[in-house]
Design a protein around this motif. Structure first.
Motif, PDB file in Angstrom:
ATOM      1  N   LYS A 361       0.821  -1.211   0.000  1.00 22.54           N
ATOM      2  CA  LYS A 361       0.000   0.000   0.000  1.00 22.54           C
ATOM      3  C   LYS A 361       0.854   1.260   0.000  1.00 22.54           C
ATOM      4  O   LYS A 361       0.396   2.326  -0.411  1.00 22.54           O
ATOM      5  CB  LYS A 361      -0.926   0.001   1.218  1.00 22.54           C
ATOM      6  CG  LYS A 361      -1.915  -1.166   1.256  1.00 22.54           C
ATOM      7  CD  LYS A 361      -2.759  -1.101   2.515  1.00 22.54           C
ATOM      8  CE  LYS A 361      -3.731  -2.287   2.595  1.00 22.54           C
ATOM      9  NZ  LYS A 361      -3.024  -3.577   2.751  1.00 22.54           N
ATOM     10  N   THR A 362       2.105   1.140   0.502  1.00 20.05           N
ATOM     11  CA  THR A 362       2.935   2.333   0.681  1.00 20.05           C
ATOM     12  C   THR A 362       4.324   2.226   0.063  1.00 20.05           C
ATOM     13  O   THR A 362       4.960   3.239  -0.213  1.00 20.05           O
ATOM     14  CB  THR A 362       3.120   2.624   2.186  1.00 20.05           C
ATOM     15  OG1 THR A 362       3.830   1.523   2.789  1.00 20.05           O
ATOM     16  CG2 THR A 362       1.778   2.810   2.876  1.00 20.05           C
ATOM     17  N   GLN A 546       4.215  -5.985  -6.338  1.00 21.50           N
ATOM     18  CA  GLN A 546       3.279  -4.930  -5.944  1.00 21.50           C
ATOM     19  C   GLN A 546       2.242  -4.604  -7.019  1.00 21.50           C
ATOM     20  O   GLN A 546       1.069  -4.384  -6.692  1.00 21.50           O
ATOM     21  CB  GLN A 546       4.044  -3.655  -5.564  1.00 21.50           C
ATOM     22  CG  GLN A 546       4.752  -3.723  -4.232  1.00 21.50           C
ATOM     23  CD  GLN A 546       5.498  -2.437  -3.921  1.00 21.50           C
ATOM     24  OE1 GLN A 546       5.573  -1.520  -4.741  1.00 21.50           O
ATOM     25  NE2 GLN A 546       6.059  -2.366  -2.732  1.00 21.50           N
ATOM     26  N   THR A 550      -1.693  -3.362  -6.568  1.00 19.65           N
ATOM     27  CA  THR A 550      -1.828  -1.900  -6.549  1.00 19.65           C
ATOM     28  C   THR A 550      -2.459  -1.333  -7.814  1.00 19.65           C
ATOM     29  O   THR A 550      -2.473  -0.105  -7.986  1.00 19.65           O
ATOM     30  CB  THR A 550      -0.444  -1.239  -6.369  1.00 19.65           C
ATOM     31  OG1 THR A 550       0.375  -1.593  -7.501  1.00 19.65           O
ATOM     32  CG2 THR A 550       0.224  -1.677  -5.088  1.00 19.65           C
ATOM     33  N   TRP A 555       5.943   1.002  -6.113  1.00 25.21           N
ATOM     34  CA  TRP A 555       6.401   2.147  -5.330  1.00 25.21           C
ATOM     35  C   TRP A 555       7.908   2.073  -5.120  1.00 25.21           C
ATOM     36  O   TRP A 555       8.497   0.999  -5.089  1.00 25.21           O
ATOM     37  CB  TRP A 555       5.735   2.171  -3.950  1.00 25.21           C
ATOM     38  CG  TRP A 555       4.252   2.042  -3.938  1.00 25.21           C
ATOM     39  CD1 TRP A 555       3.516   1.046  -3.367  1.00 25.21           C
ATOM     40  CD2 TRP A 555       3.289   2.962  -4.496  1.00 25.21           C
ATOM     41  NE1 TRP A 555       2.170   1.267  -3.531  1.00 25.21           N
ATOM     42  CE2 TRP A 555       2.001   2.443  -4.219  1.00 25.21           C
ATOM     43  CE3 TRP A 555       3.391   4.163  -5.193  1.00 25.21           C
ATOM     44  CZ2 TRP A 555       0.833   3.082  -4.624  1.00 25.21           C
ATOM     45  CZ3 TRP A 555       2.222   4.800  -5.597  1.00 25.21           C
ATOM     46  CH2 TRP A 555       0.975   4.269  -5.314  1.00 25.21           C
ATOM     47  N   ASP A 565       6.116   8.181   1.366  1.00 24.90           N
ATOM     48  CA  ASP A 565       5.779   6.881   0.798  1.00 24.90           C
ATOM     49  C   ASP A 565       4.828   7.069  -0.381  1.00 24.90           C
ATOM     50  O   ASP A 565       4.465   8.177  -0.739  1.00 24.90           O
ATOM     51  CB  ASP A 565       5.191   5.930   1.857  1.00 24.90           C
ATOM     52  CG  ASP A 565       3.976   6.522   2.563  1.00 24.90           C
ATOM     53  OD1 ASP A 565       3.315   7.404   1.976  1.00 24.90           O
ATOM     54  OD2 ASP A 565       3.683   6.103   3.698  1.00 24.90           O
ATOM     55  N   GLN A 566       4.496   5.957  -1.015  1.00 21.75           N
ATOM     56  CA  GLN A 566       3.676   5.963  -2.227  1.00 21.75           C
ATOM     57  C   GLN A 566       4.277   6.863  -3.314  1.00 21.75           C
ATOM     58  O   GLN A 566       3.560   7.548  -4.041  1.00 21.75           O
ATOM     59  CB  GLN A 566       2.244   6.388  -1.930  1.00 21.75           C
ATOM     60  CG  GLN A 566       1.436   5.349  -1.165  1.00 21.75           C
ATOM     61  CD  GLN A 566      -0.045   5.696  -1.090  1.00 21.75           C
ATOM     62  OE1 GLN A 566      -0.416   6.866  -0.985  1.00 21.75           O
ATOM     63  NE2 GLN A 566      -0.894   4.692  -1.134  1.00 21.75           N
TER      64      GLN A 566
END
Length: 669
Positions: A361-362, A546, A550, A555, A565-566
């Motif tokens: 997610k990050t 990822q 995603t 990322w 992040d992201q």
């Protein structure tokens, strides 16, 4: 010493009667300051001081004290001015002349400023001149002849390192100083045992005990040990041995974070030569490996310093002249989950390998480890040559940082190959291919080269889902040939192969091949299932999965919580249709494939195993490294990639899946 500057400040309202054409006291003061600027204390003494002053201060003491203080205080700049009388002032040849002198010096502890009146007495020699009345207040404000000037260094606290949850990874804790009380150590036959436990010699023990200050009831230090040193109990069994707590760097997660966090140690001669101007001394410790080294400038901090007068008068308080407070090193917070790192490291059970876990997610890095590790405190406290040699010659290579290296990823590359083919339109996930036998080659032009698959019993036709369940090399070789070298290489580069990994630490990048090209169809086939010259770094490998969680984005991996992040590294790598097919296929691979150890009730997992064979020759069987990359289906909370070396006798990549299953169980059960 640098050349100093001086000046004059006009003084109004002064009228002196009587005049002379001889040298004026103002001119004498200006000459005095010029010599002072040059640090020419011999000239000051011989040519400017009055006889009365010379009777009070010996020439050698006058010169030596000021030179010594210039050096001790590290005076780099001096600014001297005086308040001058009006230009039309006439000097009385029988009266003293007094000037307020303003002095400012720059020292290692900051500036010192004060004003001191200097009086000049008229003296008749061959002609009229003026001689200065001097006292120690011109050296430093308030300094008297019997006072001592002292400089003390105030130590900083090294910055500490913590994980995302506030768990300590490197802190300023305590250890133990090990020593003897001679009067209680009465059995000399125990010296060899004591020496063995501490890694020192009997001769060194005798040398320490033989010092002139040693008496029967004093503590004689021998060595230091950390909190985790397992020799502590054995040491305390020896009569006369005492352990005293002392400040020491602690690494609470020990070997589990050793390659990542690193350690501090005594500064080397080479490091000192490079950093002496930055305030380092031969007694300092410095980051030697891992984050302790990479973050040295931020963790170190700055020493404070205080310059003060130690007053000789009984009951008089010290007088602080200048002071710079110490600046502690920074606290560094990582994205790392230290408990997850420990669980993962323990699950690997000392097997040689590496693992990385990322938050899809990050992009945050949750674990990054190399197994086996080492105990950082051993290096911090100074390691014997024999112990270092033992670690260096260990066949498991505990000093080798595997997460910084790259390895052939084997079949864990297949989801990436499939994604490239589907996005290029050359791979239809629902279209089956009939594959017969255990080996295949395109045609006779391949010579002796053939693609081999491990499960020829796989039921035909082979579609994408079956290709993942049975990890069919022939299927992926044919798909790579269908998309062609250029399309495949472009796709791999889009996933970050052949590119520098945008990460805080130096990691070996993943590669398509040694030169970035694919020179033959055979190499194209090998590369499609993660062999040939293909290499992948473990962190990058976890990151390449990822896009399947995603919506097609990779990322940039981050390790410091302060990092944004992201941050997109690569995007547009997989369409929703591609993602749906791959998620289903990787889930089937766990449920119906050969990683049953991770097919856990109540914990649905999806992923891909991989085995890479490292041959020393075409005919010989080589070492096999096993991989498993996976994620929890329901939460998609993380992607974990693990590699273990030499799995050929342990069940291949299924053995790695067992290790990863242990992690899932500890996290979710």
């Amino acid at each position: 010493m640098k050349k100093w500057g001086f000046g004059v400040v006009a003084m109004s309202g002064l009228v002196l009667v009587g005049c002379t054409d001889e040298v004026t006291p103002q001119e004498r003061l200006e000459a005095y300051i010029a010599a002072w600027d040059e640090g020419d204390y011999e000239t000051l003494y011989k040519e400017f001081l009055s006889d009365e002053t010379k009777q009070q201060f010996d020439e050698a003491a006058f010169i030596e004290r000021q030179v010594a203080l210039d050096e001790a205080l590290e005076i780099t700049e001096r600014d001297i001015t005086f308040t001058a009388p009006p230009e039309d002032t006439e000097w009385e040849s029988t009266e003293p002349a007094t000037f307020p002198v303003q002095i400012q010096v720059e020292t290692s502890a900051g500036p010192i400023e004060w004003e001191q009146e200097m009086t000049w007495q008229p003296v008749e020699e061959e002609e009229l001149t003026w001689m200065a009345e001097w006292d120690t207040g011109f050296i430093l404000p308030g300094l008297e002849p019997e006072d001592q000037v002292r400089v003390t260094t105030q130590n900083f606290a090294r910055g500490e390192i913590y994980d995302r949850n506030g768990n300590a990874l490197a802190i300023n804790g305590t250890g133990f100083e090990v020593g003897l009380v001679p009067g209680k150590f009465t059995d000399d036959t125990l010296k060899p045992r004591l020496a063995e436990l501490l890694g020192i010699s009997v001769d060194y023990i005798d040398q320490q005990l033989g010092q002139s200050w040693v008496t029967d009831d004093v503590f004689v230090p021998l060595d230091k040990i950390s909190q985790v040193d397992d020799s502590r109990a054995a040491l305390l069994e020896i009569p006369g041995v005492l352990l005293q707590e002392t400040g020491m760097r602690e690494y609470p997660y020990g070997a589990a974070t050793s390659h990542l966090v690193g350690y501090i140690g005594p500064i080397t001669a080479e490091q000192l030569a490079e950093r002496e101007e930055d305030g380092y001394t031969e007694f300092d410790q410095i980051g030697r490996q891992g984050l302790e080294r990479f973050l040295e400038e931020r963790l170190r901090g700055e020493s404070g310093k205080r310059i003060f007068i130690d007053k000789a008068a009984e009951g008089a308080e010290d007088v602080t002249l200048a002071e710079i407070a110490p600046v502690d090193g920074e606290r560094i917070d990582l994205t790392l989950d230290a408990e997850l790192q420990r669980v993962t490291y323990d699950a690997m059970d000392g097997e040689p390998g590496t693992a990385a876990t990322v938050d899809p997610k990050t992009g945050e890095v949750l674990t990054l480890l190399s197994s086996p590790g080492f105990e950082p405190s051993e290096f911090m406290l100074g390691m014997t040559q024999s112990r270092y040699q033992e670690l260096s010659e260990d066949p498991l290579q505990p000093l080798f940082n595997r997460f910084a290296a790259s390895y052939a990823p084997g079949s864990t590359l297949k989801p990436i190959t499939a994604a490239i083919g589907m996005e290029a339109g050359t791979l239809n996930p629902n279209e089956g291919i009939v594959i017969e036998g255990a080996t295949w080659q395109k045609d006779a032009s391949w010579g002796d080269y053939r693609v081999t698959r491990l499960h020829p019993e796989a039921p035909n036709p082979i579609d994408l889902e079956k290709s993942l369940v049975y990890s069919d090399n022939i299927y992926y070789a044919q798909q790579a040939l269908a998309m062609g070298r250029e399309t495949f290489i472009t796709g791999l580069e889009a996933f970050g192969f052949g590119k520098d990994i945008p990460f805080f630490l130096n990691l070996q990048s993943s590669q398509v091949s040694n030169d970035g090209t694919i020179s033959s169809e055979g190499q194209l086939a090998d590369t499609s299932f993660g062999q040939g010259q293909m290499l992948a770094n473990i962190l990058h490998l976890a990151t390449t999965y990822q896009p399947f969680l995603t919506g097609g984005t990779m990322w940039q991996p981050t390790l410091l919580l302060e990092e944004e992040d992201q941050v997109v590294w690569k995007e547009g790598l997989a369409s929703p249709e591609t993602i749906t097919e791959l998620q289903a296929g990787m889930r089937s691979m766990v449920v119906d494939g050969f990683a049953q150890a991770v097919n856990l009730p109540g914990i649905p997992v999806a992923g891909k195993t991989g085995t890479a064979e490292l041959k020393v020759s075409l005919d010989a069987e080589g070492q096999e490294n096993g991989f498993f990359v996976s994620y929890p289906v329901e939460t998609e909370a993380f992607i974990i990639a693990m590699m273990i070396e030499d799995v050929e006798d342990n069940g291949g990549s299924g053995y790695v899946a067992e290790k990863v299953a242990t992690v899932y169980k500890l996290l979710y059960e």
